[in-house]
Design a protein around this motif. Structure first.
Motif, PDB file in Angstrom:
ATOM      1  N   LEU A   1       0.822  -1.206   0.000  1.00  0.00           N
ATOM      2  CA  LEU A   1       0.000   0.000   0.000  1.00  0.00           C
ATOM      3  C   LEU A   1       0.855   1.255   0.000  1.00  0.00           C
ATOM      4  O   LEU A   1       0.562   2.221  -0.705  1.00  0.00           O
ATOM      5  CB  LEU A   1      -0.933  -0.014   1.211  1.00  0.00           C
ATOM      6  N   CYS A   2       1.931   1.237   0.775  1.00  0.00           N
ATOM      7  CA  CYS A   2       2.844   2.384   0.776  1.00  0.00           C
ATOM      8  C   CYS A   2       3.450   2.583  -0.610  1.00  0.00           C
ATOM      9  O   CYS A   2       3.497   3.709  -1.123  1.00  0.00           O
ATOM     10  CB  CYS A   2       3.938   2.156   1.817  1.00  0.00           C
ATOM     11  N   MET A   3       3.881   1.505  -1.223  1.00  0.00           N
ATOM     12  CA  MET A   3       4.469   1.566  -2.557  1.00  0.00           C
ATOM     13  C   MET A   3       3.470   2.101  -3.575  1.00  0.00           C
ATOM     14  O   MET A   3       3.789   2.961  -4.397  1.00  0.00           O
ATOM     15  CB  MET A   3       4.936   0.174  -2.980  1.00  0.00           C
ATOM     16  N   GLY A   4       2.230   1.622  -3.516  1.00  0.00           N
ATOM     17  CA  GLY A   4       1.246   2.001  -4.520  1.00  0.00           C
ATOM     18  C   GLY A   4       0.679   3.393  -4.355  1.00  0.00           C
ATOM     19  O   GLY A   4       0.256   4.009  -5.337  1.00  0.00           O
ATOM     20  N   LEU A   5       0.661   3.893  -3.127  1.00  0.00           N
ATOM     21  CA  LEU A   5      -0.028   5.158  -2.860  1.00  0.00           C
ATOM     22  C   LEU A   5       0.905   6.358  -2.721  1.00  0.00           C
ATOM     23  O   LEU A   5       0.431   7.487  -2.633  1.00  0.00           O
ATOM     24  CB  LEU A   5      -0.860   5.018  -1.573  1.00  0.00           C
ATOM     25  N   MET A   6       2.215   6.141  -2.712  1.00  0.00           N
ATOM     26  CA  MET A   6       3.108   7.254  -2.379  1.00  0.00           C
ATOM     27  C   MET A   6       3.238   8.284  -3.507  1.00  0.00           C
ATOM     28  O   MET A   6       3.539   9.445  -3.240  1.00  0.00           O
ATOM     29  CB  MET A   6       4.489   6.736  -1.970  1.00  0.00           C
ATOM     30  N   ALA A   7       3.002   7.900  -4.753  1.00  0.00           N
ATOM     31  CA  ALA A   7       2.922   8.898  -5.827  1.00  0.00           C
ATOM     32  C   ALA A   7       1.477   9.352  -5.940  1.00  0.00           C
ATOM     33  O   ALA A   7       0.553   8.570  -5.727  1.00  0.00           O
ATOM     34  CB  ALA A   7       3.397   8.303  -7.148  1.00  0.00           C
ATOM     35  N   GLU A   8       1.243  10.626  -6.257  1.00  0.00           N
ATOM     36  CA  GLU A   8      -0.129  11.116  -6.373  1.00  0.00           C
ATOM     37  C   GLU A   8      -0.837  10.411  -7.525  1.00  0.00           C
ATOM     38  O   GLU A   8      -0.294  10.261  -8.607  1.00  0.00           O
ATOM     39  CB  GLU A   8      -0.144  12.630  -6.588  1.00  0.00           C
TER      40      GLU A   8
ATOM     41  N   LEU B   1      -6.676  -0.980  13.479  1.00  0.00           N
ATOM     42  CA  LEU B   1      -6.164   0.379  13.622  1.00  0.00           C
ATOM     43  C   LEU B   1      -5.556   0.893  12.320  1.00  0.00           C
ATOM     44  O   LEU B   1      -5.863   2.003  11.866  1.00  0.00           O
ATOM     45  CB  LEU B   1      -5.126   0.430  14.746  1.00  0.00           C
ATOM     46  N   VAL B   2      -4.697   0.089  11.704  1.00  0.00           N
ATOM     47  CA  VAL B   2      -4.059   0.508  10.455  1.00  0.00           C
ATOM     48  C   VAL B   2      -5.103   0.704   9.365  1.00  0.00           C
ATOM     49  O   VAL B   2      -5.049   1.670   8.595  1.00  0.00           O
ATOM     50  CB  VAL B   2      -2.995  -0.529  10.015  1.00  0.00           C
ATOM     51  N   ARG B   3      -6.077  -0.185   9.316  1.00  0.00           N
ATOM     52  CA  ARG B   3      -7.128  -0.070   8.304  1.00  0.00           C
ATOM     53  C   ARG B   3      -7.925   1.214   8.493  1.00  0.00           C
ATOM     54  O   ARG B   3      -8.234   1.913   7.520  1.00  0.00           O
ATOM     55  CB  ARG B   3      -8.048  -1.290   8.378  1.00  0.00           C
ATOM     56  N   ALA B   4      -8.263   1.554   9.733  1.00  0.00           N
ATOM     57  CA  ALA B   4      -9.021   2.774  10.004  1.00  0.00           C
ATOM     58  C   ALA B   4      -8.222   4.012   9.597  1.00  0.00           C
ATOM     59  O   ALA B   4      -8.769   4.950   8.997  1.00  0.00           O
ATOM     60  CB  ALA B   4      -9.389   2.844  11.486  1.00  0.00           C
TER      61      ALA B   4
ATOM     62  N   PHE C   1      -7.097   8.339   5.436  1.00  0.00           N
ATOM     63  CA  PHE C   1      -6.190   8.902   4.430  1.00  0.00           C
ATOM     64  C   PHE C   1      -6.846   8.930   3.058  1.00  0.00           C
ATOM     65  O   PHE C   1      -6.767   9.928   2.329  1.00  0.00           O
ATOM     66  CB  PHE C   1      -4.902   8.070   4.376  1.00  0.00           C
ATOM     67  N   LEU C   2      -7.535   7.848   2.694  1.00  0.00           N
ATOM     68  CA  LEU C   2      -8.189   7.783   1.385  1.00  0.00           C
ATOM     69  C   LEU C   2      -9.301   8.832   1.277  1.00  0.00           C
ATOM     70  O   LEU C   2      -9.464   9.469   0.226  1.00  0.00           O
ATOM     71  CB  LEU C   2      -8.751   6.385   1.140  1.00  0.00           C
ATOM     72  N   ILE C   3     -10.052   9.009   2.339  1.00  0.00           N
ATOM     73  CA  ILE C   3     -11.109  10.028   2.338  1.00  0.00           C
ATOM     74  C   ILE C   3     -10.499  11.413   2.129  1.00  0.00           C
ATOM     75  O   ILE C   3     -11.003  12.221   1.344  1.00  0.00           O
ATOM     76  CB  ILE C   3     -11.923   9.970   3.643  1.00  0.00           C
TER      77      ILE C   3
END
Length: 281
Positions: free
Chosen positions: A148-155, A171-174, A179-181
């Motif tokens: 998830l970090c790899m996929g989301l770190m670029a805009e 906790l991490v999921r919440a 962050f997605l919102i």
């Protein structure tokens, strides 16, 4: 070019998509419709085998379709795929490369993490990732956090998520959902999220798309519903009711084809089976 009612270009437009694995086979997707504007967050609901993963892979440009039925930001997802589209699915974790002895910091740098330091570091905190982890030594859930970090770190402009939060702790999921919102509200990013876990998702979707046996009978359902009091808005019960209906419909369809799931009453071949596979002699 598809425009919404406000005169804006649709972020995602899937119009009457039909798809079969092979020509002549029954379609696995039938007249699927999915339209989202910039900033929309769509929850993709449906039973196992309803076609959610197939649809997401088509939208990501990973399945060739003969029809020009799917567009993202006005461009055909396969013939002229747009930039800014990120697809994250469960198959990533089975890749031998991500289970090799490589340090997480080196792994992220190898895919350009150093170019997105601020977003990368924010995601490292949200996902609770240790840069000194070795990919072959960590758990499936920790490996999913790295993905998830790899996929989301670029805009990104459009994000397609297929069951990638199933391994995460609560906790991490919440924190990830928050962050997605914020990404959709602050940057106008569009998200399609397929999941079977509804805890903590009440505030996530702006739209719900229900997939039923490869089709979208309800179209786009606005969430939260304006005609239901907030105290009565229950995303889990809504999904549960739809899935119960789906199961009954699926059973009726399979019965017409002479197929029945579950135990079989015809055991005529049991002696033949045991004689064939009895290795005690």
């Amino acid at each position: 070019m598809t425009i919404n009612n406000d005169g804006e270009l649709l972020a995602l437009d899937c119009d009457s998509l039909t798809f079969s694995w092979k020509e002549g086979d029954d379609p696995v997707l039938k007249d699927v419709n999915l339209s989202l504007g910039k900033g929309d967050r769509c929850l993709l609901l449906g039973a196992n085998g309803a076609g959610k993963s197939t649809l997401l892979r088509i939208l990501a440009g990973k399945r060739l379709t003969k029809t020009r039925s799917c567009k993202i930001l006005g461009q055909d997802v396969f013939m002229n795929p747009p930039g800014g589209v990120v697809y994250l699915g469960t198959e990533w974790s089975t890749n031998p490369v991500v289970r090799s002895d490589i340090v997480v910091s080196h792994f992220l740098d190898s895919v350009g993490g150093y170019r997105h330091k601020d977003r990368r570091d924010k995601l490292l905190r949200i996902l609770d990732v240790d840069l000194d982890w070795h990919m072959h030594q960590i758990s499936d859930g920790e490996r999913r956090r790295v993905q998830l970090c790899m996929g989301l770190m670029a805009e990104w402009d459009v994000l397609l998520l297929d069951e990638v939060t199933v391994d995460l702790d609560v906790l991490v999921r919440a924190d990830l959902i928050d962050f997605l919102i914020s990404e959709s509200e602050n940057r106008g990013a569009t998200i399609v999220y397929a999941t079977h876990i509804f805890d903590g998702l009440k505030k996530f979707p702006t739209q719900i798309c229900h997939m039923q046996l490869g089709s979208t009978p309800r179209g786009m359902v606005t969430w939260p519903p304006a005609d239901v009091p907030e105290s009565e808005q229950d995303l889990f019960q809504l999904a549960l009711g739809w899935l119960r209906d789906d199961r009954e419909l699926r059973r009726a369809v399979e019965k017409q084809k002479g197929r029945v799931r579950g135990p079989k009453t015809d055991t005529r071949d049991r002696v033949t089976f045991y004689e064939k596979y009895d290795y005690s002699h």
